[in-house]
Write a protein that holds these residues in place. Sequence first.
Motif, PDB file in Angstrom:
ATOM      1  N   LYS B 232     -23.961 -65.936  -5.134  1.00  0.00           N
ATOM      2  CA  LYS B 232     -22.855 -65.237  -5.978  1.00  0.00           C
ATOM      3  C   LYS B 232     -23.300 -64.749  -7.395  1.00  0.00           C
ATOM      4  CE  LYS B 232     -19.473 -65.378  -3.207  1.00  0.00           C
ATOM      5  NZ  LYS B 232     -18.878 -63.993  -2.748  1.00  0.00           N
ATOM      6  N   VAL B 235     -26.208 -61.778  -6.404  1.00  0.00           N
ATOM      7  CA  VAL B 235     -25.661 -60.723  -5.704  1.00  0.00           C
ATOM      8  C   VAL B 235     -24.209 -60.361  -6.122  1.00  0.00           C
ATOM      9  CG1 VAL B 235     -25.522 -59.008  -3.591  1.00  0.00           C
ATOM     10  CG2 VAL B 235     -27.294 -60.782  -3.960  1.00  0.00           C
ATOM     11  N   LYS B 236     -23.976 -59.942  -7.440  1.00  0.00           N
ATOM     12  CA  LYS B 236     -22.732 -59.705  -7.765  1.00  0.00           C
ATOM     13  C   LYS B 236     -22.266 -58.187  -8.420  1.00  0.00           C
ATOM     14  CE  LYS B 236     -23.875 -61.789 -12.187  1.00  0.00           C
ATOM     15  NZ  LYS B 236     -23.541 -62.670 -13.060  1.00  0.00           N
ATOM     16  N   SER B 237     -23.374 -57.280  -7.783  1.00  0.00           N
ATOM     17  CA  SER B 237     -22.972 -56.093  -7.999  1.00  0.00           C
ATOM     18  C   SER B 237     -23.562 -55.231  -7.167  1.00  0.00           C
ATOM     19  CB  SER B 237     -23.452 -55.460  -9.292  1.00  0.00           C
ATOM     20  OG  SER B 237     -25.030 -55.660  -9.558  1.00  0.00           O
ATOM     21  N   LEU B 238     -23.387 -54.047  -6.925  1.00  0.00           N
ATOM     22  CA  LEU B 238     -24.033 -52.999  -5.815  1.00  0.00           C
ATOM     23  C   LEU B 238     -25.445 -53.023  -6.256  1.00  0.00           C
ATOM     24  CD1 LEU B 238     -21.120 -50.588  -4.910  1.00  0.00           C
ATOM     25  CD2 LEU B 238     -22.278 -52.340  -3.467  1.00  0.00           C
ATOM     26  N   ASP B 239     -25.480 -52.747  -7.579  1.00  0.00           N
ATOM     27  CA  ASP B 239     -27.116 -52.819  -7.930  1.00  0.00           C
ATOM     28  C   ASP B 239     -27.853 -54.359  -7.368  1.00  0.00           C
ATOM     29  OD1 ASP B 239     -27.562 -50.543  -9.245  1.00  0.00           O
ATOM     30  OD2 ASP B 239     -26.065 -51.028 -10.957  1.00  0.00           O
ATOM     31  N   LEU B 241     -27.059 -55.802  -4.719  1.00  0.00           N
ATOM     32  CA  LEU B 241     -27.102 -55.549  -3.339  1.00  0.00           C
ATOM     33  C   LEU B 241     -28.207 -54.858  -2.949  1.00  0.00           C
ATOM     34  CD1 LEU B 241     -25.807 -56.401  -0.722  1.00  0.00           C
ATOM     35  CD2 LEU B 241     -24.478 -54.062  -1.107  1.00  0.00           C
ATOM     36  N   ILE B 242     -28.543 -53.689  -3.693  1.00  0.00           N
ATOM     37  CA  ILE B 242     -29.589 -52.865  -3.531  1.00  0.00           C
ATOM     38  C   ILE B 242     -30.617 -53.521  -3.615  1.00  0.00           C
ATOM     39  CG2 ILE B 242     -30.508 -50.603  -4.236  1.00  0.00           C
ATOM     40  CD1 ILE B 242     -27.687 -49.504  -4.684  1.00  0.00           C
ATOM     41  N   LEU B 297     -27.989 -48.747   3.120  1.00  0.00           N
ATOM     42  CA  LEU B 297     -26.722 -49.599   2.354  1.00  0.00           C
ATOM     43  C   LEU B 297     -25.616 -49.433   3.504  1.00  0.00           C
ATOM     44  CD1 LEU B 297     -26.084 -51.421   0.033  1.00  0.00           C
ATOM     45  CD2 LEU B 297     -25.376 -49.281  -1.152  1.00  0.00           C
ATOM     46  N   LEU B 298     -25.344 -48.397   3.832  1.00  0.00           N
ATOM     47  CA  LEU B 298     -24.147 -47.999   4.678  1.00  0.00           C
ATOM     48  C   LEU B 298     -24.399 -48.939   5.971  1.00  0.00           C
ATOM     49  CD1 LEU B 298     -21.411 -46.558   5.347  1.00  0.00           C
ATOM     50  CD2 LEU B 298     -22.860 -45.128   6.578  1.00  0.00           C
ATOM     51  N   LEU B 301     -23.442 -52.384   4.885  1.00  0.00           N
ATOM     52  CA  LEU B 301     -22.000 -52.645   4.846  1.00  0.00           C
ATOM     53  C   LEU B 301     -21.017 -52.297   5.851  1.00  0.00           C
ATOM     54  CD1 LEU B 301     -21.792 -50.574   1.292  1.00  0.00           C
ATOM     55  CD2 LEU B 301     -21.407 -53.001   1.484  1.00  0.00           C
ATOM     56  N   LEU B 304     -21.201 -55.720   7.616  1.00  0.00           N
ATOM     57  CA  LEU B 304     -20.372 -56.574   7.049  1.00  0.00           C
ATOM     58  C   LEU B 304     -18.816 -56.551   7.429  1.00  0.00           C
ATOM     59  CD1 LEU B 304     -21.945 -56.869   3.351  1.00  0.00           C
ATOM     60  CD2 LEU B 304     -21.738 -58.695   5.076  1.00  0.00           C
ATOM     61  N   LEU B 334     -20.524 -63.824   2.313  1.00  0.00           N
ATOM     62  CA  LEU B 334     -19.281 -62.882   2.568  1.00  0.00           C
ATOM     63  C   LEU B 334     -18.356 -63.194   3.712  1.00  0.00           C
ATOM     64  CD1 LEU B 334     -21.243 -59.694   1.091  1.00  0.00           C
ATOM     65  CD2 LEU B 334     -19.816 -61.148  -0.157  1.00  0.00           C
ATOM     66  N   ASP B 337     -15.760 -65.472   2.719  1.00  0.00           N
ATOM     67  CA  ASP B 337     -15.014 -64.884   1.993  1.00  0.00           C
ATOM     68  C   ASP B 337     -13.691 -64.022   2.642  1.00  0.00           C
ATOM     69  OD1 ASP B 337     -15.985 -65.924  -0.309  1.00  0.00           O
ATOM     70  OD2 ASP B 337     -17.261 -63.969  -0.648  1.00  0.00           O
TER      71      ASP B 337
END
Lengths: 140, 367
Positions: B232, B235-239, B241-242, B297-298, B301, B304, B334, B337
């Motif tokens: 957490k 990895v708390k932003s899309l940046d 995650l990338i 990334l798609l 996601l 997920l 995730l 969650d």
Amino acid sequence: MEDFEPKIVGFLCNWCTYTGADLAGTARIQYPPNIRVIRMMCSGGVDMVYVMKALLEGADGVLIGGCHPGDCHYQSGNFKARRRVAILKKILEELGFEKERVWLRWISASEGKKFANTVTEMVAHLKSLGPNPLKTIGKI
Amino acid sequence: MAKVFNTATTSELKSFLKKALEEKLFDALLGLYWMPSKDMLTLAVTSELKEIDKLEIIAPIMPVQAARVVSNIKFTESKLKIACIVKPCELRACVELIKLKQIMPENLTFISYDCGGAINVSDFKDATNNGENVVEQLLSCNKNFEDFSVKSDKIRFACSVCDKFIPSLCDIRIRSFGEKLSLQPLTEKGEALLNSMGVEMEERDFADYDTKLDSILKARKEKRSNARAIFKSEVKSLDALIKELSSCIRCHNCMTNCPLDYCKECIFKTPVFDHPVENYELWLNRKGTVKLPTDTLLFHLTRLNHMSSSCVSCGACESACPVGIKVSRMFMFLGEDVQKIFDYEPGRSLQEELPVATFREKELEKI
């Protein structure tokens, strides 16, 4: 930021929200021209991959329009859409992406005014959020 | 107290399974068998008695998620009865796949065991080629109520933070810790199998056993919550995650090896993402640069969104990743969650409906 005009991709159910949007047009109700509408047969047919693709390609917001609960033309499509959107929003939220860029709204075929109001509100909201950060994120 | 059938060693347990096969209580036995090269265990199903000698009932390796191979069986009218020896995470995936109608359990018997964890295939192969007996290492840990996942320095991440290593929905649970190996029937099917074998069932007190396993569980839970906190914070932003996915080559191994990614018509198995050149023209005009392959990334996601509600935290995705992305923690945390929204736990019950397959009329009012 003042002249920022958000782009919204709308996935609208053929039986209600799409017809509602049509009504807004025929009734000559004014609303901002920021939405690009994609007609779906049901909000339950909106795979979240479409929503994410739109966001990753730089749409500032995504509006999913479905029938009011209980009114789905296919009985339960909108209930399923609601669960999928809940999952998507949870994941976006945990990853620090503004989940308010995705709206799910129930707008019936007779609610042309509600459709126009929704788009107006959404445009105002997205203006306050600013451009989608994914427009520049991930650029090498 | 529970009525169980006690065996002293795995070889005793093996002769029990051999006898059951001989007496046709099942037609075939699915489990981990030694390859002829003797350096590797592989999943296999056999109806030959002599092949059972090559069986390893409890082994710290998961070459392919067993639920995946079981769901690859096209279930027809055939009455072939298969007994499957699976790890608890494989069992949970089987439960999810039963609910998804990808596994028809009528003629299957599931045998599972209290699991000490597993190491990766390549580590296992290296170890055996160096003359190490990893299976024995696991069994001796179990014997002393020690956690193999703590003792082994090669343990898979998913196993080191696994807090569901005790199977609950199998027909027979092998209590694999301590001096004896006890077979405990958990269903009528399991009970019937043990009864038809005419084995002597004994009452055994598991209070001490359960306490000892509880302390292992507690330690693992703590590890899991620490790993969760680290994830957490990282990895708390899309940046972020990338960054996490920066080395992804979009080989789809994580998807191919995930037992829950069962769709035959997955969008990522189609040419949808082989975009026409006009699209590139559009993107180049708009963005200037396009990362290739596109839609990395798609891809993650989408996975997920599509399967995290059923993620059983087995870590098959991470074991399959050729570039070492910590992909399993993304899905397990995730996934938790997402599962929490619907108070759902994958593999917990056959009655609980899958979150994405059902709905309530009154729920999620504020979406």
